[in-house]
Design an enzyme around this catalytic site. Structure first.
Site, PDB file in Angstrom:
ATOM      1  N   HIS A 191       0.821  -1.217   0.000  1.00 53.64           N
ATOM      2  CA  HIS A 191       0.000   0.000   0.000  1.00 53.64           C
ATOM      3  C   HIS A 191       0.856   1.268   0.000  1.00 53.64           C
ATOM      4  O   HIS A 191       0.325   2.364  -0.177  1.00 53.64           O
ATOM      5  CB  HIS A 191      -0.936   0.024   1.209  1.00 53.64           C
ATOM      6  CG  HIS A 191      -1.927  -1.095   1.227  1.00 53.64           C
ATOM      7  ND1 HIS A 191      -2.745  -1.383   0.155  1.00 53.64           N
ATOM      8  CD2 HIS A 191      -2.228  -2.013   2.182  1.00 53.64           C
ATOM      9  CE1 HIS A 191      -3.509  -2.431   0.456  1.00 53.64           C
ATOM     10  NE2 HIS A 191      -3.219  -2.833   1.676  1.00 53.64           N
ATOM     11  N   ALA A 192       2.146   1.124   0.214  1.00 55.77           N
ATOM     12  CA  ALA A 192       3.047   2.282   0.202  1.00 55.77           C
ATOM     13  C   ALA A 192       3.540   2.525  -1.215  1.00 55.77           C
ATOM     14  O   ALA A 192       3.843   1.588  -1.956  1.00 55.77           O
ATOM     15  CB  ALA A 192       4.230   2.044   1.133  1.00 55.77           C
TER      16      ALA A 192
END
Length: 323
Positions: free
Chosen positions: A144-145
């Site tokens: 998700h980064a």
């Protein structure tokens, strides 16, 4: 391409000495980590299972990644994302924990440093996969980064960082990302949007976090999994992976092997069994091996205590598969 079990053991990434119970990948915040459903201590327990079952022994030499330098991150991350990590409020937002009242140096020590180790572990495992065919990091998969922000318990975009370095220093051009975590891998998708040399297979439940419609434009093969899917229907959906590998002909595969698809997961609501996860991992790794494509496996999400034993069993199966 076909690595021996002994070689795979040697290149399975871990942090501390074999006789240490909890490795440095474990993320702690004085008990506050228990407020998040993610099992932030699963990494050490996976290793303990592997040694308990004699899959690994104390004689096995496992790589111990260090905490990578912040300058190392500038290859991929923006200045502002890294600068904001000096503030507990921003870190707390990324990891979804109420740690804003803690001093930043303490949060860095207990939360960021383990993630930095894991990020460097993903890089090391990726380079080792080029040498040995398959490498597994006992952490990583912060999907998700992206380069300019964190989120969803992910701070550093380890997948993007590793791929960028492989392309820069190792002559790797075409990379396939196989993301089988229950959640959409919007981080690496944002980073590689409109990159024709990156092929992304993402199988996720579409109506849960993050629901990033813009990032979904980067997905080349989008597959959906739902609560009504059992092992048979799920494995049928991802059975296209071997043909995708044959058609795209990647130079490298990054496999994000999240176990939050398992039945009972509080965030995904999916119902895949432990055996289904083991068969899934075998399908991906066997497909890479059969096509002579080096593969790095990272662990990503998984929000139950039973995830650790499932991952350990899957790694044990991989050893037997490649032996």
């Amino acid at each position: 391409m076909k690595s021996s079990c002994k070689l795979l053991k040697t290149f399975l990434v871990k942090i501390l000495e074999p006789n240490i119970q909890y490795p440095g990948y474990n993320i702690t915040a004085f008990g506050l980590e228990k407020l998040h459903p993610f099992d932030s201590r699963k990494y050490g327990r996976i290793y303990n299972f592997l040694t308990e079952w004699k899959v690994l022994s104390k004689e096995d030499k496992l790589l111990a990644p260090s905490i990578c330098s912040r300058t190392f991150l500038y290859e991929t991350c923006t200045f502002w994302h890294l600068a904001l990590l000096n503030y507990s409020l921003y870190i707390g937002k990324c990891v979804e924990l109420p740690i804003c009242f803690l001093p930043a140096w303490l949060v860095r020590w207990r939360t960021l440093n383990p993630m930095l180790r894991a990020t460097y572990g993903t890089v090391c495992a990726s380079f080792m996969a080029l040498q040995r065919g398959v490498a597994i990091s006992l952490s990583g998969g912060y999907h998700h980064a992206c380069g300019n922000q964190g989120g969803g318990f992910c701070i550093y975009p380890d997948i993007t960082i590793a791929i960028n370095l492989l392309r820069k220093f190792c002559g790797i051009k075409k990379v396939m990302i196989i993301d089988l975590d229950a959640h959409q891998g919007n981080g690496h998708e944002r980073d590689f949007l409109n990159d024709a040399d990156i092929y992304i297979i993402d199988c996720f439940r579409p109506n849960i976090y993050p629901g990033d419609m813009n990032a979904r434009k980067a997905i080349d093969k989008e597959l959906h999994v739902y609560p009504q899917d059992d092992d048979s229907s799920y494995l049928g959906k991802i059975s296209c992976i071997p043909s995708c590998i044959q058609q795209f002909k990647p130079d490298f595969i990054m496999y994000n092997a999240g176990t939050d698809i398992m039945a009972g997961d509080p965030l995904s609501g999916l119902n895949i069994s432990e055996d289904g996860v083991i068969q899934r991992d075998e399908l991906v790794i066997r497909s890479a091996s059969d096509n002579n494509v080096p593969l790095c496996m990272v662990l990503s999400g998984g929000y139950q205590k039973c995830n650790a034993v499932c991952i350990a069993k899957s790694i044990q199966n991989v050893f037997e598969l490649l032996n």
